[in-house]
Structures are given as C-alpha cells and as structure tokens.
Design an enzyme around this catalytic site. Structure first.
Site, mmCIF file in Angstrom:
data_model
loop_
_atom_site.group_PDB
_atom_site.id
_atom_site.type_symbol
_atom_site.label_atom_id
_atom_site.label_comp_id
_atom_site.label_asym_id
_atom_site.label_seq_id
_atom_site.Cartn_x
_atom_site.Cartn_y
_atom_site.Cartn_z
ATOM 1 N N ARG A 144 24.802 41.737 17.447
ATOM 2 C CA ARG A 144 23.714 42.708 17.473
ATOM 3 C C ARG A 144 24.112 44.009 16.784
ATOM 4 O O ARG A 144 23.280 44.644 16.122
ATOM 5 C CB ARG A 144 23.265 42.939 18.918
ATOM 6 N N TYR A 193 15.365 38.865 14.712
ATOM 7 C CA TYR A 193 16.424 37.944 15.150
ATOM 8 C C TYR A 193 17.535 38.660 15.912
ATOM 9 O O TYR A 193 17.615 39.878 15.928
ATOM 10 C CB TYR A 193 16.964 37.086 14.015
ATOM 11 N N GLU A 194 18.335 37.856 16.606
ATOM 12 C CA GLU A 194 19.347 38.347 17.564
ATOM 13 C C GLU A 194 18.701 39.174 18.682
ATOM 14 O O GLU A 194 19.315 40.088 19.227
ATOM 15 C CB GLU A 194 20.437 39.165 16.852
ATOM 16 N N GLY A 195 17.478 38.846 19.024
ATOM 17 C CA GLY A 195 16.766 39.541 20.090
ATOM 18 C C GLY A 195 15.819 40.576 19.533
ATOM 19 O O GLY A 195 16.240 41.541 18.902
#
Length: 594
Positions: A297, A438-440
């Site tokens: 992140r 992406y990645e949350g």
C-alpha cells in the site's frame, strides 16, 4: 523531454525530512549511507529516463494474449526487464540472505518512485514480485525459501498475488478456490482468479503465483483461507525448471489504463489440477498476505505521487512552449507562453505543492517502516509500528485520490490538446485512475483509518502526530512565516475536532463515523502534508546561509510551502464541517430514492 527524475527534491525529502542518515545507523543497515544512496539514485535516474520512459507509450498499446494462453509483453518491455534484472534493481530491498541487497525501505521507495514515474505499468512487475518475496520470506518453510527466493530476488522469476475471484472482490471471505492435499506434501489447486497483475508474460523464466484457497476441512469465512505457492513451471529437485503446471491465463482484461501491465484472468486446475505448496500453517493465508500489505500500500501511494510527477512535468513543459494570448494586464498584444497566465500558474503550483508534500509524507512513512523493523529499543520500534499503521492508509488513499485531480489538471493545462491521445498526457490521467482502487479502495483505507488506526487506539497516534504539527506551526510563527503558521495551526485544530468526533461516535454509531471516513482521510493527508511542507520551509531557510547552498532550489521550497499553506490547508475547515456536521445527511435518504 520525456521524463527527468526530480533528483534534488528526492534527496531533500530523503535526507532532511525522512532523516536517511539516522536510518542508516539502524542494526542491519550499517552498509547503507547517504553516499551509497546518491550513487544508487543517480544510476536509477539514468535507467528510468533512458530505458523505461521511452517505452511507456509502447506499453499503452498493451500486451497481447494468444489462444495457447501465452502473453507477450508490450514492445521493448522484455528487453527492459532483462536490463533491470542485470543491473540488480529487483534486489534493492529483497533479503540479503537470498541474494538481495537488503537496503532500507526508504532507499528502495525513492528508487521505485522513478520507475513508477517513468513507466507505471512496467513498475508493477517488480512491485508484485517483491510483495511475494516478502510473504514467502516471512512465512514459508526453509525448503520453499531456498527454492524460490534467490531467483525471485534476482528477478529471474517474477511473482504475483492471487486474491480476487469473480464473486469475491474486497470481501475475501467469499473465496472459493480449493486446495486438496495429494499426500506427498503438495496440493492440487483449482479455481479462478481475476485482476491478476502480470499474471502471465514472457519477460521472466518463471512466474510464482501466491494463491489464496480453501482446504477441504477449512472453516467458513476469512479464518479458513490458506496461502499456496503455485509456480507456472514446476521446479525440479536440482533447481532446474520442469513441466508446465496446470495454470492458464484464459484472457486479459480490457482496461482504462496501465495497458502495458497485463491484468490476467487465471484458471487453476482445469485439467489434472495445479500443483501448489502450502505457505506456513493452514488457514492463516489472509494474515500472511497482510504481511506485505503495508509495503504494497505504501508502494501504491508512491505510484499515485509518481504518476502525478510525470504529468506535472509534461504540463510544465507544455506551458513553457505553448504561446497563447497576451499577458494579463499587458498592453502588448503579442502572445506569451501560457506559463505566464495566472490561472495556469495556479494549476501548476497546485500540482507541484501536493506532489512535494506527498513525496515527503511517503518517505517519512517508509522511514517509520524501517524503524519499526530494526530499531533496537522495543518501545521505539512499537511507536514507529503504530505510526506506520496510521500513515499507510493516508499515504495510499490521499496520494492516489489526488493523483486523479493532479493528472486531470495536467490535461487541463494542455487545453484541447490534452484531450488528444497523441499529446501523451491523457495516458497519465488514465493510468492514475487504478491507483485509488487496487490494494484496497479509498473507502476501505478510510474505514481502516477511523477504525483500527484511530478508534481502536483511542486516537493516540493521531494526537501525537497533530501535536507534532502544532510544534512545527509554532516554529513557523517564530521564524516569521505568519500565514504558514496560522493556516497550519487552524488545520490542526480542525483535525483534532474530527478525531474527537470519531472517538465519540465510532463505538455507539459506527455508520455515522464511517459516513465521513473518506473526508477524514483526505483531511489528515492535507494536514500532515502541510506539516511536511512547513518542516521543509524551516529546513530550507536554515540552509540558505550555507556556503554551497542551492539558493534557487531552497527559495522555491519556501514559496511552494507558502502556496500549500494558503491554498490547500484551508480545505481542512470544509472537510471538517462535512465530517462532524454532515454525516447524518449521508445516511438519511431512503434507498428507494436513489
């Protein structure tokens, strides 16, 4: 100009704001130094500018899928990857025990910024590989580490993360992929995964997939997910590559941007069953995946800032060259370069100020990551871990949300030409959009921030940071920077009001707190970015008297910090009003009325 690494600003953020010299004194980092880092960044800039940037437009044409399930990378990418591997760039932060250089995350992040700016799609291959390396290094058996980590750390093999399924996006409790024990220590993996970045390509000899799947007796939900290594090509006992595993890329997604990065639909076990190897203990796969989430992140936050930097450079170049209209207030009818028009300057300053603040905050978070991992005093390591935990959702969410705005401003500076693909700036606008997803997504980052990172620790880290912000505001006032001091102090007060609201609300009415969670994330990004800019102004002022000072660079630092304080920090009051006073209206409308 294609891309020029902002080396002066990177070094300033590294050495002055993130305190690289202190990071190099941590146990295990003694071989690192400012001089070594300078040499790394100098060579990294050359590679980014001369190898990666020139093929970025080729990447926008996309990778190519074939009916035999193979994928050919965009023109120039394979050759660039081989050069990348030969130069040892993959191993910057890979573990030294397996052939990597084991450098601080802070140093690696600075180099990774340049890869992301020069060619975002390309940069995702090493990012995912290093994430897989980290998970394997922390949790796999010594036997699996010995087989996979040396060649992944070198870049001979790449890695992926296989989490998402058609029915299971961010809700990984819905994962259905199966893993059945064979009896010889291996497992047969079956299922389909989507959105797999660099899931198939021809750049490396092998691809090592990390796959979340369920064992036959696994409990329901996230507590029943295990993690498996599933290689594209099986590895023989002597380390050589063997037969093709039952793993296929059945299609590539057609995407808005990052076309050079193939996003694969992966199918496991369509025939005999894909052979996989359990990482660590059964049913702990999700926890193992989260081992690499802070790094991943943080890396995506750097991506957002980096593509913004690339778009900013393009906009500045165009604004210097494009001649349109007389200067405002001038009697001379001759046209001038648009960089002389006040509103164009406003847009460029808005871009520049945010990028510098984001870079500083990302590097500061990377330094905390290094201290959390290596500080010899346990209490300091724990304090820095709490700091990392709090900052990561902000760096990821704020940097990437603002990348959408900053790259949009770059298009706007170009006017109608920005809307034309041949100009090139539209690619950055399209590429930036995925970083906030992406990645949350930003919403997930924001819920994490108000829940696990604020309410769960009774606001301790938030209040510590805001006290540091106030200290810097006091120093700015003492230095005579009145507007910077006043705006930073006012923004800190608004942030403190919002922290108190979250703490008062989250337990009894979490939905009310969540209604303002994204505005709170943005507010904290703006305030902490202002803190970094205030610190930069104070340091720049102190250095102006040095004999070898770069006067123009330092003066620009101070002006940019003032712009940030006067144009961006005032947004805090509006966000705070939405968070504290406007949460109810988010929830009030009946669903049928949408």
């Amino acid at each position: 100009m294609i891309y020029k690494a902002p080396s002066k600003d990177i070094r300033f953020a590294l050495n002055e704001l993130a305190e690289l010299p202190a990071i190099c004194t941590l146990p295990g980092y003694e071989d690192c130094s400012v001089e070594l880092t300078d040499a790394i960044l100098e060579e990294g800039a050359k590679f980014a500018e001369n190898v990666l940037a020139p093929i970025n437009r080729n990447g926008d044409k996309g990778a190519k899928w074939a009916p035999d399930y193979s994928v050919t990378a965009a023109e120039g990418f394979k050759d660039a990857w081989l050069q990348y591997v030969e130069a040892g760039w993959v191993g910057l932060r890979a573990p030294a025990d397996f052939g990597g250089q084991g450098l601080p995350a802070l140093v690696a992040i600075a180099a990774e910024e340049m890869w992301c700016s020069a060619n975002l799609a390309f940069s995702l291959a090493p990012l995912l590989t290093l994430g897989a390396v980290e998970a394997i290094n922390h949790h796999a058996s010594d036997e699996l580490k010995a087989v996979y980590l040396p060649r992944m750390s070198s870049g001979e093999w790449t890695g992926t993360m296989n989490l998402t399924e058609p029915q299971a996006g961010s809700d990984l409790a819905q994962v259905r992929s199966k893993a059945v024990p064979v009896g010889d220590g291996s497992y047969k993996i079956s299922g389909q995964k989507i959105f797999i970045t660099w899931g198939e390509h021809d750049m490396a000899d092998n691809i090592v997939h990390l796959v979340l799947a369920r064992l036959p007796d696994a409990p329901a939900g996230v507590k029943g997910i295990s993690l498996f290594i599933v290689p594209k090509l099986l590895v023989n006992a002597d380390g050589s590559l063997g037969a093709r595993n039952d793993v296929r890329c059945v299609s590539l997604e057609h995407k808005l941007g990052i076309h050079g990065s193939p996003t694969a639909v992966m199918s496991f076990g369509d025939e005999s069953g894909a052979i996989g190897y359990l990482v660590g203990e059964a049913n702990k796969g999700l926890a193992y995946m989260f081992t690499m989430m802070n790094h991943a992140r943080l890396g995506v936050g750097v991506e957002g800032m980096a593509v913004s930097e690339r778009a900013y450079q393009k906009a500045v170049e165009y604004a210097r060259d494009r001649v349109q209209s007389r200067a405002v207030g001038s009697a001379d009818p001759a046209g001038v370069a648009i960089i002389r028009h006040p509103d164009v300057r406003r847009m460029l300053m808005t871009m520049k100020a945010q990028i510098e603040a984001q870079r500083a905050l990302a590097f500061y978070a990377a330094a905390a990551l290094d201290r959390a991992a290596r500080h010899p005093v346990a209490s300091e390591a724990a304090r820095n871990q709490a700091l990392v935990n709090f900052l990561i959702p902000i760096v990821k969410g704020w940097n990437t949300e603002q990348a959408n705005e900053i790259t949009s401003l770059a298009v706007q500076v170009h006017g109608g030409m920005g809307f034309i693909e041949e100009t090139g700036v539209a690619q950055y606008y399209r590429d930036a959009r995925i970083t906030a997803i992406y990645e949350g997504t930003t919403g997930i980052q924001a819920l994490d921030l108000i829940g696990r990172k604020t309410a769960a620790e009774d606001g301790a880290t938030a209040r510590w940071l805001l006290e540091e912000v106030r200290v810097t505001a006091g120093k700015l006032a003492a230095a005579g920077y009145a507007s910077m001091a006043a705006n930073l102090e006012a923004a800190a007060k608004e942030a403190e009001r919002c922290v108190a609201f979250i703490l008062d609300t989250f337990g009894a009415n979490p939905a009310l707190a969540a209604a303002g969670s994204v505005p709170f994330l943005k507010l904290m990004g703006i305030v902490l970015g202002g803190w970094m800019m205030g610190r930069a102004a104070l340091i720049a002022r102190a250095q102006q008297g040095d004999e070898d000072a770069d006067g123009e660079f330092l003066a620009a630092k101070i002006v940019t910090a003032r712009f940030y304080a006067e144009h961006l920090l005032p947004q805090a009051s509006g966000l705070a009003a939405a968070i504290v006073d406007g949460a109810g209206s988010v929830l009030e409308l009946d669903e049928s009325l949408f």
